[in-house]
Design a protein around this motif. Structure first.
Motif, PDB file in Angstrom:
ATOM      1  N   MET A  32      89.971  24.246  22.195  1.00  0.00           N
ATOM      2  CA  MET A  32      89.216  24.031  23.428  1.00  0.00           C
ATOM      3  C   MET A  32      88.359  25.250  23.775  1.00  0.00           C
ATOM      4  N   MET A  33      88.880  26.448  23.594  1.00  0.00           N
ATOM      5  CA  MET A  33      88.114  27.671  23.895  1.00  0.00           C
ATOM      6  C   MET A  33      86.918  27.800  22.957  1.00  0.00           C
ATOM      7  N   VAL A  34      87.106  27.490  21.689  1.00  0.00           N
ATOM      8  CA  VAL A  34      85.995  27.530  20.729  1.00  0.00           C
ATOM      9  C   VAL A  34      84.951  26.486  21.092  1.00  0.00           C
ATOM     10  N   ALA A  35      85.377  25.300  21.489  1.00  0.00           N
ATOM     11  CA  ALA A  35      84.439  24.249  21.873  1.00  0.00           C
ATOM     12  C   ALA A  35      83.647  24.645  23.114  1.00  0.00           C
ATOM     13  N   ILE A  36      84.283  25.238  24.102  1.00  0.00           N
ATOM     14  CA  ILE A  36      83.589  25.673  25.317  1.00  0.00           C
ATOM     15  C   ILE A  36      82.575  26.756  24.993  1.00  0.00           C
ATOM     16  N   PHE A  37      82.948  27.717  24.162  1.00  0.00           N
ATOM     17  CA  PHE A  37      82.011  28.772  23.764  1.00  0.00           C
ATOM     18  C   PHE A  37      80.821  28.195  23.010  1.00  0.00           C
ATOM     19  N   ALA A  38      81.079  27.236  22.117  1.00  0.00           N
ATOM     20  CA  ALA A  38      79.981  26.622  21.350  1.00  0.00           C
ATOM     21  C   ALA A  38      79.022  25.880  22.272  1.00  0.00           C
ATOM     22  N   ILE A  39      79.546  25.181  23.251  1.00  0.00           N
ATOM     23  CA  ILE A  39      78.688  24.454  24.195  1.00  0.00           C
ATOM     24  C   ILE A  39      77.872  25.424  25.037  1.00  0.00           C
ATOM     25  N   MET A  40      78.497  26.503  25.503  1.00  0.00           N
ATOM     26  CA  MET A  40      77.763  27.500  26.282  1.00  0.00           C
ATOM     27  C   MET A  40      76.656  28.134  25.455  1.00  0.00           C
ATOM     28  N   TRP A  41      76.960  28.450  24.205  1.00  0.00           N
ATOM     29  CA  TRP A  41      75.943  29.057  23.348  1.00  0.00           C
ATOM     30  C   TRP A  41      74.785  28.093  23.124  1.00  0.00           C
ATOM     31  N   LEU A  42      75.104  26.828  22.908  1.00  0.00           N
ATOM     32  CA  LEU A  42      74.084  25.842  22.602  1.00  0.00           C
ATOM     33  C   LEU A  42      73.167  25.571  23.793  1.00  0.00           C
TER      34      LEU A  42
END
Length: 109
Positions: free
Chosen positions: A22-32
């Motif tokens: 979940m933390m990796v997914a949130i970071f990826a969405i923020m970056w995108l």
């Protein structure tokens, strides 16, 4: 009753792995959606600042409109005429937009 407590205590916990995903997914969405577009915008501004020429109508960081009179690449300073006969020295990093390009973009919409 003791066996029920022992079974519950010995049950495997998978919460740590799902938390990391979940933390990796949130970071990826923020970056995108946040970081990447801002980096693209900054890259366009730097490209514009490096391609400044004399006679370009620009907007400075404080909202001052003017025309580039001279570009000094060695010091990174630009002379901008903000009124007839009034010339100021500005650092190249404070020039943000080409007036003609922004007006054409607003008229096209």
């Amino acid at each position: 009753m003791n066996t029920t407590l022992l079974l519950q205590a010995a049950a495997p916990q998978g919460g740590n792995f799902t938390f990391i995903i979940m933390m990796v997914a949130i970071f990826a969405i923020m970056w995108l959606f946040m970081i990447r577009p801002q980096q693209k915008k900054q890259k366009e501004i730097r490209k514009f600042q490096n391609s400044l020429t004399e006679g370009t109508s620009v907007v400075l960081g404080g909202g001052i409109y003017g025309t580039v009179k001279r570009v000094d690449l060695t010091t990174g300073k630009i002379e901008v005429e903000i009124a007839r006969g009034v010339v100021i020295n500005v650092d190249k990093s404070y020039v943000f937009a080409d007036i003609n390009a922004t007006q054409m973009n607003t008229q096209a919409k």
